[in-house]
Motif scaffolding. Structure first.
Motif, PDB file in Angstrom:
ATOM      1  N   VAL A   1       0.895  -1.027  -0.130  1.00  0.00           N
ATOM      2  CA  VAL A   1      -0.153   0.056  -0.010  1.00  0.00           C
ATOM      3  C   VAL A   1       1.017   1.180   0.001  1.00  0.00           C
ATOM      4  N   ALA A   2       1.902   1.111   0.722  1.00  0.00           N
ATOM      5  CA  ALA A   2       2.870   2.549   0.814  1.00  0.00           C
ATOM      6  C   ALA A   2       3.499   2.813  -0.587  1.00  0.00           C
ATOM      7  N   ARG A   3       3.778   1.626  -1.185  1.00  0.00           N
ATOM      8  CA  ARG A   3       4.404   1.853  -2.497  1.00  0.00           C
ATOM      9  C   ARG A   3       3.433   2.182  -3.622  1.00  0.00           C
ATOM     10  N   ALA A   4       2.308   1.878  -3.429  1.00  0.00           N
ATOM     11  CA  ALA A   4       1.290   2.364  -4.288  1.00  0.00           C
ATOM     12  C   ALA A   4       1.049   3.796  -4.050  1.00  0.00           C
ATOM     13  N   ALA A   5       0.759   4.032  -2.959  1.00  0.00           N
ATOM     14  CA  ALA A   5       0.399   5.514  -2.305  1.00  0.00           C
ATOM     15  C   ALA A   5       1.523   6.365  -2.818  1.00  0.00           C
ATOM     16  N   LEU A   6       2.624   6.025  -2.720  1.00  0.00           N
ATOM     17  CA  LEU A   6       3.806   7.018  -3.000  1.00  0.00           C
ATOM     18  C   LEU A   6       3.981   7.105  -4.625  1.00  0.00           C
ATOM     19  N   ALA A   7       3.660   5.794  -5.307  1.00  0.00           N
ATOM     20  CA  ALA A   7       3.624   6.249  -6.852  1.00  0.00           C
ATOM     21  C   ALA A   7       2.462   7.147  -7.456  1.00  0.00           C
ATOM     22  N   ALA A   8       1.269   7.133  -6.603  1.00  0.00           N
ATOM     23  CA  ALA A   8       0.288   8.046  -7.104  1.00  0.00           C
ATOM     24  C   ALA A   8       0.235   9.325  -6.465  1.00  0.00           C
ATOM     25  N   GLY A   9       1.520   9.784  -5.674  1.00  0.00           N
ATOM     26  CA  GLY A   9       1.616  11.182  -5.426  1.00  0.00           C
ATOM     27  C   GLY A   9       1.598  11.451  -3.891  1.00  0.00           C
ATOM     28  N   ALA A  10       1.406  10.368  -2.902  1.00  0.00           N
ATOM     29  CA  ALA A  10       1.645  10.845  -1.627  1.00  0.00           C
ATOM     30  C   ALA A  10       3.159  11.135  -1.533  1.00  0.00           C
ATOM     31  N   ARG A  11       3.595  11.789  -0.493  1.00  0.00           N
ATOM     32  CA  ARG A  11       4.877  12.446  -0.093  1.00  0.00           C
ATOM     33  C   ARG A  11       5.368  11.663   0.777  1.00  0.00           C
ATOM     34  N   GLU A  12       5.132  11.347   1.765  1.00  0.00           N
ATOM     35  CA  GLU A  12       5.427  10.619   2.934  1.00  0.00           C
ATOM     36  C   GLU A  12       4.431   9.765   3.728  1.00  0.00           C
ATOM     37  N   LEU A  13       4.825   9.200   4.606  1.00  0.00           N
ATOM     38  CA  LEU A  13       4.258   7.866   5.101  1.00  0.00           C
ATOM     39  C   LEU A  13       4.356   8.267   6.583  1.00  0.00           C
ATOM     40  N   GLY A  14       3.236   7.641   7.164  1.00  0.00           N
ATOM     41  CA  GLY A  14       2.830   7.890   8.544  1.00  0.00           C
ATOM     42  C   GLY A  14       2.447   6.524   9.328  1.00  0.00           C
ATOM     43  N   VAL A  15       3.184   6.215  10.443  1.00  0.00           N
ATOM     44  CA  VAL A  15       2.842   4.946  11.255  1.00  0.00           C
ATOM     45  C   VAL A  15       2.788   5.298  12.551  1.00  0.00           C
ATOM     46  N   ALA A  16       2.297   4.249  13.434  1.00  0.00           N
ATOM     47  CA  ALA A  16       2.260   4.681  14.853  1.00  0.00           C
ATOM     48  C   ALA A  16       3.561   4.104  15.439  1.00  0.00           C
ATOM     49  N   THR A  17       3.961   2.956  15.214  1.00  0.00           N
ATOM     50  CA  THR A  17       5.025   2.357  16.020  1.00  0.00           C
ATOM     51  C   THR A  17       6.611   2.312  15.429  1.00  0.00           C
ATOM     52  N   LEU A  18       7.594   2.274  15.957  1.00  0.00           N
ATOM     53  CA  LEU A  18       8.901   2.098  15.637  1.00  0.00           C
ATOM     54  C   LEU A  18       8.926   0.875  14.562  1.00  0.00           C
ATOM     55  N   GLU A  19       8.321  -0.128  15.065  1.00  0.00           N
ATOM     56  CA  GLU A  19       8.523  -1.462  14.427  1.00  0.00           C
ATOM     57  C   GLU A  19       8.049  -1.186  13.006  1.00  0.00           C
ATOM     58  N   GLU A  20       6.658  -0.414  12.843  1.00  0.00           N
ATOM     59  CA  GLU A  20       6.089   0.014  11.750  1.00  0.00           C
ATOM     60  C   GLU A  20       6.927   0.599  10.860  1.00  0.00           C
ATOM     61  N   GLY A  21       7.753   1.571  11.234  1.00  0.00           N
ATOM     62  CA  GLY A  21       8.421   2.322  10.436  1.00  0.00           C
ATOM     63  C   GLY A  21       9.663   1.551  10.101  1.00  0.00           C
ATOM     64  N   LEU A  22      10.097   0.858  10.728  1.00  0.00           N
ATOM     65  CA  LEU A  22      11.399   0.274  10.412  1.00  0.00           C
ATOM     66  C   LEU A  22      11.065  -1.022   9.344  1.00  0.00           C
ATOM     67  N   GLU A  23       9.850  -1.663   9.356  1.00  0.00           N
ATOM     68  CA  GLU A  23       9.378  -2.374   8.259  1.00  0.00           C
ATOM     69  C   GLU A  23       9.410  -1.476   7.024  1.00  0.00           C
TER      70      GLU A  23
END
Ligand code: PLP
Length: 419
Positions: free
Chosen positions: A86-108
């Motif tokens: 989903v992150a890759r699809a969102a960035l390809a469609a024009g999202a600039r950044e990503l937001g997550v809750a936890t450190l583990e989610e960010g590291l993934e």
């Protein structure tokens, strides 16, 4: 990596027919592990994730965001849709950044090779921030203790941590409290001067975003603006302020600031259902294959406790998906599936592994192996996650994030083309 309760994922055509040759030769394998598309029979329980719908929804959000950039919120494994695809699809469609809750989610996301900015905002103050700083995960700060821990980790690894300050403006959950604000700003300016941190953003979260005219929204906005002024006087000029989630992005363009932070709208679910769809397209179709079709005689009961008794001779279909996979038991007798070109009522109790639907006396031509949709795009009578939310007295956020267990994810569309 996602948690152990995550659904497994595979990229395959959703309509792949079972390969009859496989059963004879394949060794025993856990049913929830799909080794590869070619060896897989179509899953019993499946969440089909339409990455082209993600792209469509990002474009809608970008239109509403105007000059502000879109941070796509992909916490909780992208609301159970699969964070990395989903992150890759969102960035390809024009999202600039990503937001997550936890450190583990960010590291993934970072470990998957995603280079776009990723902000993680929900941590304990004793967390180990070093791996996140090294991997380039940006950190939300919510107290002087959190700041001290991040500064300490940044010094240890010899890098500058990029941070965004979460400001308490009225939700009274995560965020630097009013009482600590002045001292916090002093510490923050000192840490930035020392280059332990770079203050990139300041943000806050709304309590009544789904009620666009609620006066608390304006109170929060006023407090937020005041806090930004305080920061400026302390010599801090972050490049991005943001407070709009999906609902605010779509209904309050005055709250755009430099960035918006939508989550649920990316998944095609309206953040304010009573105001319509905003032209968003649901991303997840939760579905299953019919395991068994059988006759039930008038007067016979179906499933535990016989809460449903056949009023006449009928034909039922067994669907091998239950509450362990994301169909809440509280939905027993209160949901329809789309099967055989029409809606069919779920009958009797939802059990751990299975549900039963009534096809009527003629069986409606439904055969074993056919596909039944629990919820999907909501078009032409196909059920929508919002129906479940209403039946369960909850919100569709909880409906989609509950899909789990043995459900296998299948991705279709997306930036790499059809899978
Ligand atoms: C979850 C979350 C969002 C996204 O909210 P939606 O209502 O899903 O758009 C935005 N900001 C923060 C801080 C969040 O926790």
């Amino acid at each position: 990596m996602a948690g152990s309760n995550a659904v497994t994922s595979t990229a395959q055509e959703p309509d792949t027919e079972p390969e009859t040759a496989r059963a004879a030769s394949a060794p025993e394998a856990p049913s929830s592990v799909v080794a590869s598309p070619s060896s897989a029979v179509a899953p019993q329980a499946e969440a089909v994730i339409d990455l082209d719908a993600v792209a469509h929804n990002i474009r809608i959000l970008n239109e509403h965001a105007g000059d502000a950039s879109v941070m796509a919120v992909v916490k909780a494994d992208a609301y159970s849709h699969g964070a990395v695809p989903v992150a890759r699809a969102a960035l390809a469609a024009g999202a600039r950044e990503l937001g997550v809750a936890t450190l583990e989610e960010g590291l993934e996301l970072k470990h998957a090779g995603i280079t776009a900015p990723v902000l993680s905002w929900l941590h304990t103050s004793d967390a180990d921030y070093a791996p996140a700083i090294t991997a380039g995960v940006e950190l939300g700060l919510s107290s002087p203790r959190h700041l001290a821990a991040v500064v300490d980790a940044a010094r240890r690894v010899g890098e500058t941590a990029t941070v965004s300050v979460k400001i308490e403006t009225g939700l009274n959950r995560n965020g630097v409290s009013h009482e600590e604000w002045d001292d916090f700003l002093v510490d923050l300016a000192r840490a930035e001067a020392e280059r332990a941190i770079r203050v990139k953003g300041m943000f806050s979260h709304l309590a009544h975003a789904d009620e666009p005219h609620h006066p608390v929204i304006d109170d929060q906005c006023e407090r937020f603006t005041r806090a930004l002024d305080d920061a400026k006087h302390a010599g801090l000029v972050p490049e991005a302020a943001h407070m709009a989630n999906s609902a605010a992005t779509l209904t309050r363009t005055d709250l755009r600031f430099e960035m918006v932070r939508p989550g649920i709208a990316i998944y095609g679910l309206s953040p304010v259902p009573r105001m319509g769809t905003f032209d968003l397209r649901p991303v997840m179709t939760f579905r299953s294959r019919v395991a068994l079709v059988k006759k039930v005689a008038a007067g016979e009961g179906v499933s535990y406790g016989h809460t449903w008794i056949a009023p006449h001779d009928t034909i039922v279909a067994l669907l091998p998906v239950g509450y362990a996979d994301g169909i809440p038991r509280a939905l027993s007798g209160r949901f329809d599936v789309w099967l055989g070109d029409d809606r069919r009522p779920g009958i009797g109790r939802v059990s751990m592994d299975q549900v039963v639907v009534d096809l009527g006396p003629d069986g409606a031509g439904v055969r074993e192996g056919d596909i039944a949709v629990f919820f999907g795009n909501g078009e032409r009578g196909v059920p929508h996650a919002q129906e479940w939310a209403e039946a369960l007295d909850t919100i569709h956020y909880e409906v989609v994030t509950s899909v789990r267990g043995r459900t296998v994810r299948t991705f279709v569309g997306g930036p790499d083309g059809p899978s």
